[in-house]
Design a protein around this motif. Structure first.
Motif, PDB file in Angstrom:
ATOM      1  N   VAL A 175       0.847  -1.183   0.000  1.00  0.00           N
ATOM      2  CA  VAL A 175       0.000   0.000   0.000  1.00  0.00           C
ATOM      3  C   VAL A 175       0.891   1.244   0.000  1.00  0.00           C
ATOM      4  O   VAL A 175       1.826   1.347   0.796  1.00  0.00           O
ATOM      5  N   LYS A 176       0.614   2.185  -0.883  1.00  0.00           N
ATOM      6  CA  LYS A 176       1.359   3.437  -0.922  1.00  0.00           C
ATOM      7  C   LYS A 176       0.836   4.354   0.175  1.00  0.00           C
ATOM      8  O   LYS A 176      -0.356   4.650   0.238  1.00  0.00           O
ATOM      9  N   LEU A 177       1.733   4.815   1.054  1.00  0.00           N
ATOM     10  CA  LEU A 177       1.353   5.706   2.143  1.00  0.00           C
ATOM     11  C   LEU A 177       1.845   7.116   1.853  1.00  0.00           C
ATOM     12  O   LEU A 177       2.997   7.320   1.477  1.00  0.00           O
ATOM     13  N   ILE A 178       0.949   8.087   2.034  1.00  0.00           N
ATOM     14  CA  ILE A 178       1.307   9.497   1.955  1.00  0.00           C
ATOM     15  C   ILE A 178       0.972  10.096   3.311  1.00  0.00           C
ATOM     16  O   ILE A 178      -0.196  10.247   3.672  1.00  0.00           O
ATOM     17  N   LEU A 179       2.012  10.387   4.079  1.00  0.00           N
ATOM     18  CA  LEU A 179       1.900  10.693   5.502  1.00  0.00           C
ATOM     19  C   LEU A 179       2.286  12.131   5.804  1.00  0.00           C
ATOM     20  O   LEU A 179       3.438  12.524   5.614  1.00  0.00           O
ATOM     21  N   VAL A 180       1.325  12.911   6.281  1.00  0.00           N
ATOM     22  CA  VAL A 180       1.628  14.243   6.783  1.00  0.00           C
ATOM     23  C   VAL A 180       2.104  14.096   8.224  1.00  0.00           C
ATOM     24  O   VAL A 180       1.422  13.480   9.055  1.00  0.00           O
ATOM     25  N   THR A 181       3.275  14.631   8.515  1.00  0.00           N
ATOM     26  CA  THR A 181       3.782  14.556   9.879  1.00  0.00           C
ATOM     27  C   THR A 181       4.647  15.771  10.200  1.00  0.00           C
ATOM     28  O   THR A 181       5.359  16.288   9.338  1.00  0.00           O
ATOM     29  N   HIS A 182       4.544  16.223  11.443  1.00  0.00           N
ATOM     30  CA  HIS A 182       5.427  17.288  11.930  1.00  0.00           C
ATOM     31  C   HIS A 182       6.573  16.686  12.725  1.00  0.00           C
ATOM     32  O   HIS A 182       7.480  17.392  13.158  1.00  0.00           O
ATOM     33  N   ASP A 183       6.524  15.361  12.930  1.00  0.00           N
ATOM     34  CA  ASP A 183       7.481  14.653  13.780  1.00  0.00           C
ATOM     35  C   ASP A 183       8.681  14.220  12.933  1.00  0.00           C
ATOM     36  O   ASP A 183       8.595  13.274  12.138  1.00  0.00           O
ATOM     37  N   ILE A 184       9.804  14.914  13.101  1.00  0.00           N
ATOM     38  CA  ILE A 184      10.995  14.608  12.313  1.00  0.00           C
ATOM     39  C   ILE A 184      11.474  13.183  12.587  1.00  0.00           C
ATOM     40  O   ILE A 184      11.884  12.462  11.670  1.00  0.00           O
ATOM     41  N   GLY A 185      11.414  12.754  13.839  1.00  0.00           N
ATOM     42  CA  GLY A 185      11.827  11.395  14.174  1.00  0.00           C
ATOM     43  C   GLY A 185      10.958  10.361  13.475  1.00  0.00           C
ATOM     44  O   GLY A 185      11.460   9.341  12.987  1.00  0.00           O
ATOM     45  N   GLN A 186       9.669  10.613  13.420  1.00  0.00           N
ATOM     46  CA  GLN A 186       8.763   9.682  12.742  1.00  0.00           C
ATOM     47  C   GLN A 186       9.079   9.597  11.257  1.00  0.00           C
ATOM     48  O   GLN A 186       9.105   8.513  10.667  1.00  0.00           O
ATOM     49  N   ALA A 187       9.326  10.742  10.650  1.00  0.00           N
ATOM     50  CA  ALA A 187       9.676  10.751   9.226  1.00  0.00           C
ATOM     51  C   ALA A 187      10.984   9.996   8.985  1.00  0.00           C
ATOM     52  O   ALA A 187      11.113   9.261   8.004  1.00  0.00           O
ATOM     53  N   ARG A 188      11.942  10.165   9.872  1.00  0.00           N
ATOM     54  CA  ARG A 188      13.211   9.421   9.736  1.00  0.00           C
ATOM     55  C   ARG A 188      12.959   7.918   9.816  1.00  0.00           C
ATOM     56  O   ARG A 188      13.587   7.131   9.098  1.00  0.00           O
ATOM     57  N   ARG A 189      12.060   7.503  10.693  1.00  0.00           N
ATOM     58  CA  ARG A 189      11.816   6.076  10.898  1.00  0.00           C
ATOM     59  C   ARG A 189      11.032   5.452   9.746  1.00  0.00           C
ATOM     60  O   ARG A 189      11.239   4.277   9.418  1.00  0.00           O
ATOM     61  N   LEU A 190      10.135   6.206   9.125  1.00  0.00           N
ATOM     62  CA  LEU A 190       9.200   5.610   8.187  1.00  0.00           C
ATOM     63  C   LEU A 190       9.412   5.991   6.728  1.00  0.00           C
ATOM     64  O   LEU A 190       9.132   5.202   5.831  1.00  0.00           O
ATOM     65  N   ALA A 191       9.863   7.204   6.473  1.00  0.00           N
ATOM     66  CA  ALA A 191       9.790   7.749   5.112  1.00  0.00           C
ATOM     67  C   ALA A 191      10.821   7.149   4.164  1.00  0.00           C
ATOM     68  O   ALA A 191      11.972   6.915   4.538  1.00  0.00           O
ATOM     69  N   SER A 192      10.391   6.945   2.928  1.00  0.00           N
ATOM     70  CA  SER A 192      11.321   6.600   1.852  1.00  0.00           C
ATOM     71  C   SER A 192      11.668   7.839   1.039  1.00  0.00           C
ATOM     72  O   SER A 192      12.726   7.906   0.425  1.00  0.00           O
ATOM     73  N   ASP A 193      10.755   8.822   1.027  1.00  0.00           N
ATOM     74  CA  ASP A 193      11.009  10.100   0.379  1.00  0.00           C
ATOM     75  C   ASP A 193      10.229  11.183   1.106  1.00  0.00           C
ATOM     76  O   ASP A 193       9.295  10.889   1.855  1.00  0.00           O
ATOM     77  N   VAL A 194      10.643  12.434   0.906  1.00  0.00           N
ATOM     78  CA  VAL A 194      10.044  13.549   1.653  1.00  0.00           C
ATOM     79  C   VAL A 194       9.636  14.661   0.695  1.00  0.00           C
ATOM     80  O   VAL A 194      10.427  15.084  -0.168  1.00  0.00           O
ATOM     81  N   ILE A 195       8.402  15.118   0.862  1.00  0.00           N
ATOM     82  CA  ILE A 195       7.916  16.340   0.218  1.00  0.00           C
ATOM     83  C   ILE A 195       7.971  17.431   1.274  1.00  0.00           C
ATOM     84  O   ILE A 195       7.331  17.317   2.319  1.00  0.00           O
TER      85      ILE A 195
END
Length: 252
Positions: A197-217
């Motif tokens: 499943v393709k996830l598009i995740l809005v987050t303000h949590d930098i740590g969360q983005a580091r843990r989960l993201a493959s790319d960042v907008i």
């Protein structure tokens, strides 16, 4: 004792192959009361995994995913999923989870049953299966709105996944819950992504983005500042706004 989520396996096998990508956004604009909130936004997204949408408050992150999902109508511009506009068939293969769970005034089980009875794309799991995999089966007869914050968000996520989406939008899904519940949901999201499943995740949590993201907008003032692989974004962001944001500075 903390809840242990069972790996979610109710996705239909044919849904594991992404067919809605690539996403192409061209010259997207959106205004409210003649104030432009999103302007000349262009984006090409063709990778699987988790795309994190980041930026300071007011950057237009939540607005963007609502436009991509068809919850709002743009002033101008084009949103195309695999060459198709946001027609009903496209939206039926997508789902969204909001920061504050939107639950029916019914039991936990009835919230899942409602989705299973009304969704177009039928999965191969029962309400019991889904609630067990979400760690909520023992709460099945409890009013959904009496669950804890973390449990409500797990129910909202389980309900979204019960529709077998190809694209799942998440708008700050862990912003209002404690670290233990956040860890459970992040673990679940990683499993969901691994299942295709393709996830598009809005987050303000930098740590969360580091843990989960493959790319960042990264967005600033309603515009795209950069779209880069996560590793590059966190190690060498290109835009000055992103550099300041990652240093913890106030970006206005």
């Amino acid at each position: 004792m903390p809840c242990v989520l069972v790996p979610n396996t109710w996705l239909m096998p044919e849904m594991k192959k992404i067919t809605q990508l690539p996403l192409k956004v061209s010259d997207l604009c959106f205004s409210v009361h003649k104030k432009q909130l999103l302007g000349d936004f262009n984006l090409h997204l063709d990778s699987q995994g988790v795309t994190a949408v980041m930026g300071p408050n007011g950057a237009g992150k939540s607005l963007l995913i609502r436009l991509l999902h068809g919850l709002l109508e743009p002033d101008s511009g084009i949103v195309e999923w695999n060459g198709k506009s946001l027609e009903l068939a496209v939206r039926q293969a997508q789902a969204m989870v909001f920061q504050k769970p939107v639950l029916l005034r019914r039991s936990v089980a009835a919230n899942i049953d409602f989705v299973l009875d009304n969704c177009v794309i039928k999965g191969n799991k029962s309400c019991r299966d889904i609630l067990q995999e979400a760690g909520l089966y023992e709460r099945r007869m409890q009013p959904a709105r009496l669950l804890s914050g973390g449990e409500q968000q797990r129910l909202a996520l389980a309900r979204a996944l019960a529709t077998s989406p190809q694209i799942l939008f998440l708008d700050e899904p862990t912003a209002s819950i404690d670290p233990s519940a956040t860890r459970q949901i992040e673990h679940w999201l990683a499993q969901v992504s691994d299942n295709g499943v393709k996830l598009i995740l809005v987050t303000h949590d930098i740590g969360q983005a580091r843990r989960l993201a493959s790319d960042v907008i990264f967005m600033h003032r309603g515009r795209l500042s950069e779209h880069t692989p996560a590793k590059q974004f966190f190690e060498e962001p290109r835009s000055r706004e992103a550099q300041a944001y990652l240093r913890g500075e106030l970006v206005i």
